[in-house]
Design a protein around this motif. Structure first.
Motif, PDB file in Angstrom:
ATOM      1  N   ASP A   1       0.818  -1.213   0.000  1.00 17.66           N
ATOM      2  CA  ASP A   1       0.000   0.000   0.000  1.00 17.66           C
ATOM      3  C   ASP A   1       0.851   1.263   0.000  1.00 17.66           C
ATOM      4  O   ASP A   1       0.460   2.303   0.535  1.00 17.66           O
ATOM      5  N   ILE A   2       2.020   1.170  -0.614  1.00 14.16           N
ATOM      6  CA  ILE A   2       2.802   2.374  -0.857  1.00 14.16           C
ATOM      7  C   ILE A   2       1.963   3.310  -1.730  1.00 14.16           C
ATOM      8  O   ILE A   2       1.177   2.852  -2.561  1.00 14.16           O
ATOM      9  N   ASP A   3       2.114   4.611  -1.528  1.00  9.53           N
ATOM     10  CA  ASP A   3       1.209   5.539  -2.215  1.00  9.53           C
ATOM     11  C   ASP A   3       1.686   5.877  -3.627  1.00  9.53           C
ATOM     12  O   ASP A   3       1.845   7.043  -4.000  1.00  9.53           O
ATOM     13  N   ILE A   4       1.895   4.816  -4.409  1.00 12.59           N
ATOM     14  CA  ILE A   4       2.211   4.931  -5.832  1.00 12.59           C
ATOM     15  C   ILE A   4       1.297   3.956  -6.564  1.00 12.59           C
ATOM     16  O   ILE A   4       1.175   2.800  -6.171  1.00 12.59           O
ATOM     17  N   SER A   5       0.658   4.413  -7.613  1.00 12.93           N
ATOM     18  CA  SER A   5      -0.306   3.571  -8.321  1.00 12.93           C
ATOM     19  C   SER A   5       0.378   2.432  -9.070  1.00 12.93           C
ATOM     20  O   SER A   5       1.494   2.582  -9.559  1.00 12.93           O
ATOM     21  N   GLY A   6      -0.335   1.301  -9.159  1.00 12.34           N
ATOM     22  CA  GLY A   6       0.125   0.186  -9.972  1.00 12.34           C
ATOM     23  C   GLY A   6       0.791  -0.941  -9.220  1.00 12.34           C
ATOM     24  O   GLY A   6       1.418  -1.817  -9.832  1.00 12.34           O
ATOM     25  N   GLU A   7       0.665  -0.983  -7.883  1.00 12.47           N
ATOM     26  CA  GLU A   7       1.361  -2.012  -7.118  1.00 12.47           C
ATOM     27  C   GLU A   7       0.680  -3.367  -7.271  1.00 12.47           C
ATOM     28  O   GLU A   7      -0.541  -3.484  -7.231  1.00 12.47           O
ATOM     29  N   SER A   8       1.510  -4.414  -7.397  1.00 15.18           N
ATOM     30  CA  SER A   8       1.027  -5.789  -7.517  1.00 15.18           C
ATOM     31  C   SER A   8       1.009  -6.468  -6.147  1.00 15.18           C
ATOM     32  O   SER A   8       1.749  -6.096  -5.236  1.00 15.18           O
TER      33      SER A   8
END
Length: 450
Positions: free
Chosen positions: A399-406
Motif C-alpha cells: 500500500d505504498i502511495d504509488i499507483s500500480g502495485e502488484s
C-alpha cells in the motif's frame, strides 16, 4: 371649423403612419440585419467567469520541487467578433493575421488558413506564458491606437513542470489527458494522490452595464477557487540521482534489458530512492515510443526472491526459539535430497550440488545452503512459517502511495506441497515485488534475534 379639425386629424394620422413605418424599419434592421450584434451585446451583460487555480506541488524531502504547475493560456479567435470588426471597418483581416502571427510565432499563411474554417471559435495556439499573453492583449488597431485588436479570447490553462526531468519519474508519475481532454494524473504519485493534488476551479457570474462596469445592486454568484494540496515525499534527490546513474550504467555495461533499485532508511523505513531503467522525462511523456518505459517494475513486477528469502526463514526460526546462531541444523548432505510428491520423486539441491558436512545455523546462512534452510524451516513447521511469510508481506501489497502495485503471489497453506515447503525455505516458489522485498527485509532486520 369642421374641415380644419379633419385636416389636423389626417396630418396626425400621417405622423402615426410614418412613425409606425420607421419603427418597423428599425425593428427589421435590429432583428434581422444586426441580430448577431445585439445577441452578442445582450450576452455580454451577463458575465460568467471561471476562476482558475493551480495543481498542487510534489516536493522532495528537502522541500525542493519535483513537480509544480505554472499558469498558461490558450488563444482562441472569436470569429463572429472578428468578422463584425472587419465589417464595420474597425480592422482588417490582414492586420489581425500579421500582428497576432508575429507575437505567437505563427506564419501568416498558416494563421489565415486556420481562420478559414466554419467554426465560430478557433483555437490558434496553446499554453503560452503570461508575458506572451500580455503582449498579445496589448495589440492595438491601426485606425485607433488606443483601441485593442478585436476577436481575441483567452482560455486559462496550466502546464505541469518536472524540473528534474527523469529524476524519480516512476515514483512521481506524470499528468496527461483523459478522454475529454482534461488534465489527469496518469501514474505514480500524480495518479495515487489525484484527489488531493487536483485544483478546484472557482466560478462567478455577474451582470455588467453597457460599459462593462459591474452592476453593484445585482446578485453575484461565486464559488471560491482552491489550490491543490502539496505532497511531501521522502525522496532524497542526491541519492536518487546516484542510483539512477548507476543502474543506467549497469544496464549498458551488461547489455541488460532493465534494472531496478530501491534505497530505504533501515531505521525509519523511509524510501530515499526508487529507480527503474529504462526511464522517461515526464515533461515529454508523449514522445516516449515504448509504453513499457512508463511501467514501474519496482512495484508492479513480482518475482521469486531466491536467497534473499532465506533471511525470512532464519528470522522465523530465531523468533520462535527453534535455533540459536550456533545450533547445528544439519548433519550434512550429498548436495541433493529426494522428496516424494504424488507418486513422483522431486530433487531439491544446492546451487552447485556439492556435498556438505555438518552446519550450524550461522554457517547455513553464510553458505546460502538450500538444504540446510529446508531443515530450519521444518523446525518451524509449514503452518507457522506461512504465518511469518504473510507477516513479512508476501502475497499482499505494501500500500505504498504509488499507483500500480502488484500483490505478489503466495499459495494458501492448505495448498502447500512438500516441494513447496522445501523451495519456500530458500526463497523460491512465492513471488513479491521489489518494494515489498525491500520493506520485508527491513522488517526482518528488526526481528527479535536471540
Amino acid at each position: 371649423m369642421k374641415s380644419v379639425s379633419t385636416s389636423k386629424l389626417k396630418i396626425l394620422l400621417w405622423f402615426v403612419y410614418i412613425f409606425f413605418i420607421l419603427n418597423l424599419i428599425f425593428l427589421i434592421r435590429w432583428q434581422v440585419f444586426e441580430h448577431d450584434r445585439f445577441i452578442a451585446l445582450a450576452r455580454e451583460r451577463i458575465v460568467d467567469n471561471k476562476v482558475p487555480s493551480i495543481r498542487g506541488d510534489i516536493l522532495a524531502r528537502d522541500g525542493s520541487s519535483l513537480a509544480y504547475s505554472e499558469p498558461r493560456f490558450n488563444i482562441i479567435v472569436y470569429k463572429t467578433e472578428l468578422e463584425f470588426a472587419e465589417k464595420y471597418k474597425k480592422q482588417t483581416r490582414d492586420e489581425f493575421v500579421s500582428k497576432v502571427g508575429k507575437v505567437l510565432g505563427i506564419k501568416e499563411a498558416t494563421l489565415t488558413q486556420m481562420l478559414e474554417n466554419d467554426k465560430d471559435w478557433v483555437k490558434i495556439t496553446e499554453k503560452i506564458t503570461n508575458d506572451k499573453k500580455d503582449e498579445l492583449l496589448s495589440l492595438k488597431r491601426d485606425n485607433a491606437s488606443d483601441q485593442e485588436l478585436e476577436g481575441i479570447r483567452i482560455e486559462y490553462t496550466s502546464e505541469r513542470i518536472y524540473p528534474e526531468h527523469e529524476l524519480a519519474c516512476h515514483a512521481i508519475g506524470f499528468v496527461g489527458k483523459n478522454d475529454i481532454g482534461d488534465d489527469l494524473g496518469r501514474a505514480g504519485l500524480e495518479h495515487y494522490w489525484e484527489g488531493l493534488l487536483k485544483e478546484q476551479e472557482g466560478y462567478n457570474s455577474s451582470e455588467v452595464d453597457s460599459f462593462g462596469n459591474l452592476i453593484a445592486l445585482n446578485n453575484v454568484s461565486q464559488i471560491e477557487a482552491k489550490r491543490g494540496a502539496t505532497i511531501y515525499t521522502t525522496i532524497d534527490k542526491n541519492i536518487q540521482s546516484i542510483v539512477q546513474k548507476n543502474i543506467q550504467a549497469a544496464v549498458k555495461k551488461y547489455d541488460a534489458k532493465s534494472a531496478t533499485a530501491i534505497v530505504m532508511n533501515p531505521k525509519t523505513g523511509e524510501i530515499l530512492a526508487l529507480a527503474n531503467y529504462p526511464d522517461f522525462d515526464p515533461n515529454d511523456y508523449e514522445k516516449v515510443k515504448d509504453a513499457q518505459s512508463f511501467k514501474n517494475p519496482a512495484i508492479s513486477d513480482p518475482a521469486e526472491l531466491g536467497s534473499v528469502g532465506k533471511a525470512f526463514t532464519m528470522s522465523a526460526a530465531l523468533n520462535e526459539g527453534k535455533i540459536q546462531p550456533n545450533t547445528q541444523v544439519t548433519a550434512g548432505h550429498s548436495g541433493c535430497v529426494t522428496i516424494k510428491e504424488n507418486e513422483r520423486d522431486w530433487k531439491v539441491c544446492t546451487y552447485d550440488k556439492r556435498p556438505m558436512g555438518p552446519m550450524t545455523a550461522t554457517q547455513a546462512l553464510v553458505n546460502s545452503d538450500n538444504l540446510a534452510l529446508y531443515e530450519i524451516m521444518k523446525l518451524v513447521g509449514p503452518e507457522k512459517f506461512n504465518e511469518y511469510l504473510k507477516a513479512f508481506g508476501i502475497g499482499r501489497r505494501t500500500d505504498i502511495d504509488i499507483s500500480g502495485e502488484s500483490n505478489g503471489e503466495l499459495k494458501d497453506v492448505s495448498e502447500w506441497t512438500n516441494v513447496d515447503s522445501a523451495t519456500y525455505a530458500y526463497g523460491h516458489g512465492y513471488q513479491m515485488t521489489e518494494i515489498n522485498e525491500t520493506i520485508s527485509c527491513f522488517q526482518s532486520s528488526r526481528s527479535r534475534w536471540y
